[in-house]
Design a protein around this motif. Structure first.
Motif, PDB file in Angstrom:
ATOM      1  N   SER A   4      11.810  69.933  -4.922  1.00 20.70           N
ATOM      2  CA  SER A   4      13.229  69.810  -5.239  1.00 20.70           C
ATOM      3  C   SER A   4      13.489  68.558  -6.071  1.00 20.70           C
ATOM      4  O   SER A   4      14.325  68.572  -6.981  1.00 20.70           O
ATOM      5  CB  SER A   4      14.067  69.790  -3.960  1.00 20.70           C
ATOM      6  N   LYS A   8      15.100  68.295 -10.004  1.00 21.61           N
ATOM      7  CA  LYS A   8      16.153  67.360 -10.414  1.00 21.61           C
ATOM      8  C   LYS A   8      15.690  66.508 -11.593  1.00 21.61           C
ATOM      9  O   LYS A   8      16.422  66.337 -12.574  1.00 21.61           O
ATOM     10  CB  LYS A   8      16.534  66.464  -9.232  1.00 21.61           C
ATOM     11  N   PRO A  75      26.256  68.472  -4.047  1.00 19.45           N
ATOM     12  CA  PRO A  75      25.966  69.867  -4.431  1.00 19.45           C
ATOM     13  C   PRO A  75      27.106  70.587  -5.147  1.00 19.45           C
ATOM     14  O   PRO A  75      26.871  71.291  -6.124  1.00 19.45           O
ATOM     15  CB  PRO A  75      25.656  70.541  -3.081  1.00 19.45           C
ATOM     16  N   VAL A  76      28.341  70.428  -4.684  1.00 20.09           N
ATOM     17  CA  VAL A  76      29.469  71.141  -5.299  1.00 20.09           C
ATOM     18  C   VAL A  76      29.727  70.602  -6.703  1.00 20.09           C
ATOM     19  O   VAL A  76      29.895  71.366  -7.657  1.00 20.09           O
ATOM     20  CB  VAL A  76      30.740  70.999  -4.430  1.00 20.09           C
ATOM     21  N   ARG A  78      27.653  69.117  -8.622  1.00 21.19           N
ATOM     22  CA  ARG A  78      26.540  69.488  -9.511  1.00 21.19           C
ATOM     23  C   ARG A  78      26.802  70.829 -10.177  1.00 21.19           C
ATOM     24  O   ARG A  78      26.487  71.030 -11.349  1.00 21.19           O
ATOM     25  CB  ARG A  78      25.232  69.567  -8.725  1.00 21.19           C
ATOM     26  N   ALA A  79      27.340  71.772  -9.410  1.00 23.43           N
ATOM     27  CA  ALA A  79      27.646  73.098  -9.973  1.00 23.43           C
ATOM     28  C   ALA A  79      28.689  72.977 -11.078  1.00 23.43           C
ATOM     29  O   ALA A  79      28.570  73.614 -12.131  1.00 23.43           O
ATOM     30  CB  ALA A  79      28.126  74.030  -8.870  1.00 23.43           C
ATOM     31  N   THR A 156      19.452  75.767  -9.738  1.00 17.57           N
ATOM     32  CA  THR A 156      18.551  74.940  -8.921  1.00 17.57           C
ATOM     33  C   THR A 156      19.205  73.767  -8.221  1.00 17.57           C
ATOM     34  O   THR A 156      18.624  73.224  -7.279  1.00 17.57           O
ATOM     35  CB  THR A 156      17.408  74.377  -9.794  1.00 17.57           C
ATOM     36  N   SER A 157      20.397  73.349  -8.630  1.00 18.79           N
ATOM     37  CA  SER A 157      20.948  72.083  -8.131  1.00 18.79           C
ATOM     38  C   SER A 157      21.203  72.078  -6.624  1.00 18.79           C
ATOM     39  O   SER A 157      21.184  71.024  -5.995  1.00 18.79           O
ATOM     40  CB  SER A 157      22.239  71.732  -8.873  1.00 18.79           C
ATOM     41  N   ARG A 158      21.419  73.235  -6.022  1.00 17.88           N
ATOM     42  CA  ARG A 158      21.652  73.250  -4.575  1.00 17.88           C
ATOM     43  C   ARG A 158      20.387  72.884  -3.794  1.00 17.88           C
ATOM     44  O   ARG A 158      20.460  72.570  -2.608  1.00 17.88           O
ATOM     45  CB  ARG A 158      22.199  74.600  -4.145  1.00 17.88           C
ATOM     46  N   HIS A 159      19.228  72.945  -4.467  1.00 17.61           N
ATOM     47  CA  HIS A 159      17.968  72.597  -3.812  1.00 17.61           C
ATOM     48  C   HIS A 159      17.565  71.140  -4.052  1.00 17.61           C
ATOM     49  O   HIS A 159      16.560  70.687  -3.515  1.00 17.61           O
ATOM     50  CB  HIS A 159      16.840  73.511  -4.312  1.00 17.61           C
ATOM     51  N   TRP A 160      18.339  70.431  -4.862  1.00 21.55           N
ATOM     52  CA  TRP A 160      17.992  69.039  -5.158  1.00 21.55           C
ATOM     53  C   TRP A 160      18.178  68.167  -3.925  1.00 21.55           C
ATOM     54  O   TRP A 160      19.028  68.454  -3.081  1.00 21.55           O
ATOM     55  CB  TRP A 160      18.873  68.489  -6.275  1.00 21.55           C
TER      56      TRP A 160
END
Length: 197
Positions: A4, A8, A75-76, A78-79, A156-160
């Motif tokens: 992860s 990033k 996470p939010v 990042r989206a 992928t950002s939710r896995h960072w």
């Protein structure tokens, strides 16, 4: 966790590289114009990305600012930033394609500065010929890659991994006894021992 973090790092490094390439394309030569008519014999005019697609510099700087925000965002957010990255890529590509589609219109400001002639039709009558470098096409490809990177960030950002502790808001972790002297004093004044928790 290592995978992860790699996702990033790839996203952040990719955004830096693509923003840098966008800036490079903005400073590079896109077209060379040869004038005819009353301006015949005038030296060929060089048109850079600065004139042909002036918005690229703002988009490149926005991309660099986005990298800094992505590095510390949750996470939010990042989206949201992934969507912004997609929009930046789309706009870079669109600006480049518009210049490729009509090089003379994209070069109007340069012709006007050199000859004093303004107006799209008047400028078009002055231009006898033009040549095009690879830079407008490279800028369009850079825009497409930036758009793809934005989609990659969205996926992928939710896995960072989360941001480091120094970027988290105060009070996000329970305070230990002795961490807040004022609160401990109030507790002691009320007859309780703050160290007994």
């Amino acid at each position: 966790m290592k995978g992860s973090r790699r996702l990033k790092n790839i996203s952040l490094l990719g955004a830096i590289v693509l923003s840098g390439l966008t800036l490079l394309s903005w400073t590079s030569q896109w077209f060379t114009l040869t004038l005819g008519g009353s301006e015949k014999g005038h030296a060929p005019l060089t048109v850079t990305g600065e004139a042909a697609a002036p918005g690229l510099v703002a988009l490149a700087l926005a991309g660099l600012a986005l990298v800094a925000a992505l590095a510390i965002a949750g996470p939010v957010f990042r989206a949201v930033l992934g969507v912004v990255q997609v929009l930046i890529g789309f706009t870079v590509g669109l600006s480049s394609i518009l210049a490729i589609g009509d090089p003379i219109a994209a070069s109007t400001s340069v012709v006007t500065a050199a000859t004093g002639v303004s107006g799209k039709e008047s400028v078009a009558r002055l231009v006898a010929s033009y040549t095009q470098t690879a830079w407008p096409w490279l800028a369009a490809i850079i825009g497409l890659l930036t758009l793809a990177l934005g989609i990659f960030v969205l996926v992928t950002s939710r896995h960072w991994p989360g941001s480091s502790r120094r970027y988290q808001p105060a009070g996000s972790e329970p305070a230990e006894p002795g961490a807040n002297p004022v609160s401990d004093w109030d507790t002691l004044s009320g007859g309780s021992d703050p160290t007994s928790r």
